[in-house]
Design an enzyme around this catalytic site. Structure first.
Site, PDB file in Angstrom:
ATOM      1  N   HIS A 302       0.858  -1.190   0.000  1.00  0.00           N
ATOM      2  CA  HIS A 302       0.000   0.000   0.000  1.00  0.00           C
ATOM      3  C   HIS A 302       0.897   1.244   0.000  1.00  0.00           C
ATOM      4  O   HIS A 302       0.616   2.200  -0.721  1.00  0.00           O
ATOM      5  CB  HIS A 302      -0.912  -0.038   1.219  1.00  0.00           C
ATOM      6  N   LYS A 331       2.757   4.179  -5.426  1.00  0.00           N
ATOM      7  CA  LYS A 331       2.329   5.546  -5.092  1.00  0.00           C
ATOM      8  C   LYS A 331       3.487   6.533  -5.184  1.00  0.00           C
ATOM      9  O   LYS A 331       3.269   7.735  -5.319  1.00  0.00           O
ATOM     10  CB  LYS A 331       1.682   5.580  -3.712  1.00  0.00           C
ATOM     11  N   PHE A 395      -8.684   4.566   4.905  1.00  0.00           N
ATOM     12  CA  PHE A 395      -9.239   5.335   6.022  1.00  0.00           C
ATOM     13  C   PHE A 395     -10.495   4.623   6.503  1.00  0.00           C
ATOM     14  O   PHE A 395     -11.306   4.157   5.708  1.00  0.00           O
ATOM     15  CB  PHE A 395      -9.605   6.754   5.565  1.00  0.00           C
TER      16      PHE A 395
END
Lengths: 407, 91
Positions: A302, A331, A395
């Site tokens: 992630h 990312k 989240f």
């Protein structure tokens, strides 16, 4: 329960480094972030992001209906179109009643809602769009794809924040396994590079603040990592039961071997420090795949570049995969594409399976001392990969993990 | 000779990407494949940019572009143009 094998037969992407799967793969493999100052964010605490550029989205989706679609809907429509073509399918000839569309998003049309709120406040109700609701509701990516592709089977829009993409693929996989459809067009999309959302991220403390070149700011697993750089985009896949794909002569890109999902139930933004619940999602995916930990040849992390996520995830990777498989974190290049990230990264993991190449983590020379994981840095690493896992943690504490294998 | 108000051409080609070759005085919104929602959006843009109010279903949906142009020209020329634009409900 014995599940039928589910194949990924088509893949479509639109990201900050490419408008297609191939150009995105080239950009991620190159390991350079396109993050830059965004004029529309002038005056915001965070005024930079990785954005999709160099394409007229209205032209690309077909103009007469573009006004009723948010940017994130257009991304999804384009990625779905590429995925279906990649699968060698033609919606003009398929049985639409047996086609499902499952496209997740995290924030949906929050940009459209904000735009309409401003119009209402400043110029009154007559200045708002008759399509205002359509610009807002998060099911519209799935709906617009269904409209364009005559897909009259079930459709829905899963939302588990930053793990929405993996959740969508997992739900679509289950629908195929249960026989609710024969083809699933599944993935996720996001576009929230606009002042209200960017200000919210800045105030949450999760965003990297400007400190030199924006393209150098997202540094997953680095000791000096400083937070999220926002991205945007979509990835959509075509899923079929492997047996059906074989029967029509399709060549799968990969198989979905397993998925795992858990919820931290701890805190809205901070991962549980033990990482045990996220680990349970990994274990669930491996169990479903029938793999031992050492079977995993590669981990797509992630890797958000936030202090907390990367520390917790590095510890998780070290414990869950003690044989130290190569780790990447896209990312660093793409920024955090939020709800779309899990689908995009599952797509990139499939490309790693196909090409035997693990892309490097952008802006990383070496992981933080103490992170005992094998991060791929600087250049792509050529390595045979038969089985790989991609992590997504959202989240709200939503953990979703997908295990993918070469067909 | 019937003409088309330049704003109509600009909105149809710019916002709705209608090919310029299809934009003819005798074209209707129907013939241009503009559905009710698109026509309502068109009306909002005309109101926002030219200040011309119109009931899009009554005045724009089935009219030719020449007729719409004539209406807009008259409304722009007359401060008395005072029609409300109902927002269409599609669902």
């Amino acid at each position: 329960m014995k599940r039928p094998a589910i194949a990924v037969t088509g893949l479509g992407m639109i990201t900050p480094v490419g408008h297609t799967t191939d150009t995105t793969w080239d950009g991620v493999r190159a390991g350079r972030s396109p993050a830059r100052t965004v004029p529309e964010l002038q005056g915001c605490a965070v005024d930079f992001a990785c954005t999709v550029s160099g394409i007229d989205l209205d032209d690309a989706v077909g103009g007469r209906t573009a006004f009723r679609m948010g940017r994130y809907v257009k991304f999804a429509v384009l990625a779905a179109r590429e995925a279906v073509a990649d699968a060698g399918l033609d919606p003009a000839h398929w049985d639409g009643a047996r086609v499902a569309v499952v496209v997740g998003t995290s924030s949906g049309g929050s940009a459209g809602l904000t735009e309409q709120a401003v119009a209402l406040e400043r110029r009154g109700p007559e200045a708002t769009s008759p399509a205002g609701i359509l610009l807002t509701i998060p099911n519209m990516p799935a709906a617009e794809i269904a409209i364009r592709m005559r897909a009259t089977g079930p459709s829905l829009a899963p939302c588990t924040a930053c793990s929405s993409g993996v959740t969508a693929l997992s739900v679509a996989r289950d629908m195929l396994a249960l026989g609710h459809c024969d083809i699933a067009v599944a993935g996720a999309t996001e576009s929230i590079v606009f002042p209200v959302a960017m200000t919210g991220f800045a105030r949450s403390g999760a965003a990297a603040s400007r400190d030199g070149d924006p393209a150098r700011l997202c540094r997953p697993f680095a000791a000096d990592r400083a937070g999220i750089v926002m991205g945007e985009g979509a990835a959509v896949m075509v899923l079929e039961r492997a047996e059906d794909a074989r029967a029509r002569g399709a060549l799968p890109r990969a198989l979905i071997a397993g998925t795992g999902a858990t919820t931290d139930a701890h805190h809205p933004t901070s991962p549980h420090p033990s990482g045990d619940v996220a680990r349970a999602a990994v274990d669930g995916a491996l169990r479903e795949a029938g793999w031992r930990a050492e079977d995993v040849d590669h981990v797509n992390a992630h890797g958000t570049s936030t202090p907390l996520n990367d520390a917790t995830e590095a510890a998780l990777i070290r414990r869950a995969y003690p044989h130290r498989p190569p780790v990447t974190a896209p990312k660093g290049v793409l920024g955090h594409c939020m709800g779309a990230a899990g689908a995009i990264e599952a797509g990139l993991t499939i490309l790693t399976l196909q090409h035997g190449v693990v892309p490097p983590i952008a802006n990383l020379d070496a992981p933080e001392p103490g992170f005992d994981i094998d991060c791929v840095t600087k250049v792509p690493r050529e390595v045979p990969v038969r089985r790989a896992v991609s992590h997504s943690f959202g989240f709200g504490g939503h953990n979703a993990v997908i295990a993918l294998q070469a067909p | 000779m019937k003409t088309i108000h330049p704003k109509i051409t600009e909105v149809l080609t710019g916002t709705f990407k209608v090919p310029a070759a299809e934009i003819l005085p005798e074209s209707t919104m129907d013939s241009l494949e503009m559905d009710s929602l698109a026509v309502a959006e068109f009306a909002v843009i005309i109101k926002e940019t030219l200040g011309v109010d119109a009931d899009s279903e009554k005045l724009y949906k089935d009219a030719t572009l020449a007729d719409i142009s004539a209406y807009i020209d008259a409304a722009v020329g007359s401060a008395a143009a005072e029609v409300t634009v109902p927002v269409s409900n599609t669902r």
